[in-house]
Design an enzyme around this catalytic site. Structure first.
Site, short mmCIF file in Angstrom:
data_model
loop_
_atom_site.label_atom_id
_atom_site.label_comp_id
_atom_site.label_asym_id
_atom_site.label_seq_id
_atom_site.Cartn_x
_atom_site.Cartn_y
_atom_site.Cartn_z
N CYS A 42 0.84 -1.19 0.00
CA CYS A 42 0.00 0.00 0.00
C CYS A 42 0.87 1.25 0.00
O CYS A 42 1.32 1.70 1.06
CB CYS A 42 -0.94 0.00 1.21
SG CYS A 42 -2.02 1.45 1.23
N CYS A 71 -0.58 4.18 1.99
CA CYS A 71 -0.47 4.07 3.45
C CYS A 71 0.97 4.28 3.91
O CYS A 71 1.20 4.90 4.94
CB CYS A 71 -0.88 2.68 3.95
SG CYS A 71 -2.20 1.89 3.06
N ASP A 72 1.91 3.71 3.18
CA ASP A 72 3.28 3.62 3.71
C ASP A 72 4.31 4.48 2.98
O ASP A 72 5.42 4.66 3.49
CB ASP A 72 3.76 2.15 3.62
CG ASP A 72 2.82 1.20 4.32
OD1 ASP A 72 2.33 1.56 5.40
OD2 ASP A 72 2.56 0.11 3.80
#
Ligand code: NAP
Length: 316
Positions: free
Chosen positions: A138, A141-142
């Site tokens: 992701c 997200c990261d």
């Protein structure tokens, strides 16, 4: 068989938000949080810092955030069962939910079992190797984590997600490579053109990553060209799988209408499924946005929809 007013299946942001709203509306929800199917908390349990969830200006660790969601659901009286749901019977009401240890009836049901990002079994990327140490599934997200700053980053896939994630990562990485197994992108033309024109993106056609190497974090990748069999090693700071997601709907086959891609079909703009009294929230019905905050929002919607539907049943 014990009968519940509302059963929620799933323990990500959607399931717990539905539980918080339902419990506060005196629906006394019972929530199956899973057991062998994965940790309570869903996909956020495998992320580190969550920096895009409003209300946490300094960010919060994914597992910590889910612990707080869970506590909040418990605080208002949710009953949490730590077991997997094996099957459901939705052909007549009350619905039947069969868990690992329990069998319950439900007047209304919220399905919030989420989806999992697909991964490839590439040496070096497995749990206990470099997974979450530079390998993730992701980018949104990261991707902003310090370990990816000014590094060469590799996105695996050729669809819209791969292109979108690659473009997103250009904000942080020195250069972003899209590693695609064919010589044409699956992504829409407009997205494909954006990737091809981007000065920081290079597409490695007909290519696969054979191995990800690193001591504590990702340091390099071993690439192979599938047409020439040429093997190449490149310095790397991160590897991102973007090869699609699988919704957790196996136990719903022939019970509720699913889309051809396996996601639950819900009424546009709402959470109502093909079965009256059954609602769906979060990634299990959303293959587009897939964010914690959108999942939580739809969990709230599902609880409000269930409450309204249950009170209409009672006054009928
Ligand atoms: P997708 O369209 O299914 O693409 C998956 C990609 O991963 C494909 O290029 C596929 O290669 C590759 N892949 C699959 N299995 C692989 C394997 N074992 N080894 C190597 N590569 C593999 O998935 P997605 O990109 O996540 O998109 C899902 C849906 O969401 C699509 O409908 C997409 O349009 C939509 N979406 C839209 C946007 C947007 O409009 N902004 C953004 C994201 C997603 P092949 O091409 O060779 O099959």
């Amino acid at each position: 068989m014990d009968k519940k007013k509302l059963i929620i299946i799933g323990s990500g942001p959607a399931g717990f938000t539905a539980a918080i709203y339902a419990a506060r509306a005196n629906l006394f929800p019972t929530l199956y949080e899973g057991f062998l199917s994965g940790p309570s908390g869903g996909q956020l349990m495998t992320t580190t810092d969550v920096e895009n969830y409003p209300g946490f200006p300094q960010g919060i660790l994914g597992p910590k955030m889910m612990e707080e969601f869970r506590k909040q659901a418990l605080r208002f009286g949710t009953t949490i069962l730590t077991e997997d749901v094996l099957s459901v019977e939705l052909s007549k009401r009350p619905f039947i939910v069969k868990g690992g240890n329990t069998q319950l009836q439900a007047e209304a049901l919220i399905l919030a079992t989420g989806a999992n990002a697909k991964r490839l079994d590439i040496p070096g990327t497995r749990d206990g190797e470099l997974w979450q140490k530079g390998v993730t599934a992701c980018a949104v997200c990261d991707g902003a984590a310090p370990i990816f700053r000014n590094k060469d980053l590799f996105v695996i896939g050729g669809g819209d997600s791969a292109v979108e994630e690659a473009i997103f990562l250009t904000k942080y990485g020195k250069k972003v490579y899209i590693v695609h197994r064919r010589d044409v992108l699956r992504a829409s033309k407009i997205m494909a053109d954006r990737a091809k024109k981007h000065s920081k993106i290079e597409i490695l056609w007909d290519a696969v990553i054979e191995k990800v190497v690193g001591d504590k974090v990702v340091e390099s990748v071993i690439l192979k060209n599938l047409k020439t069999n040429q093997v190449d090693i490149k310095e790397a700071g991160g590897v991102f799988f973007a090869i699609g997601h699988s919704p957790n709907t196996q136990f719903l086959q022939n019970q509720v209408k699913l889309l051809p891609n396996g996601y639950i079909d819900v009424k546009p703009g709402g959470t109502q499924t093909s079965i009256e009294g059954v609602f769906a929230a979060g990634d299990v019905q959303d293959h587009l946005y897939r964010q914690a905050v959108t999942a939580a929002g739809s969990g709230c919607m599902a609880a409000l929809d269930a409450e309204k539907w249950l009170s209409a049943q009672e006054s009928a």
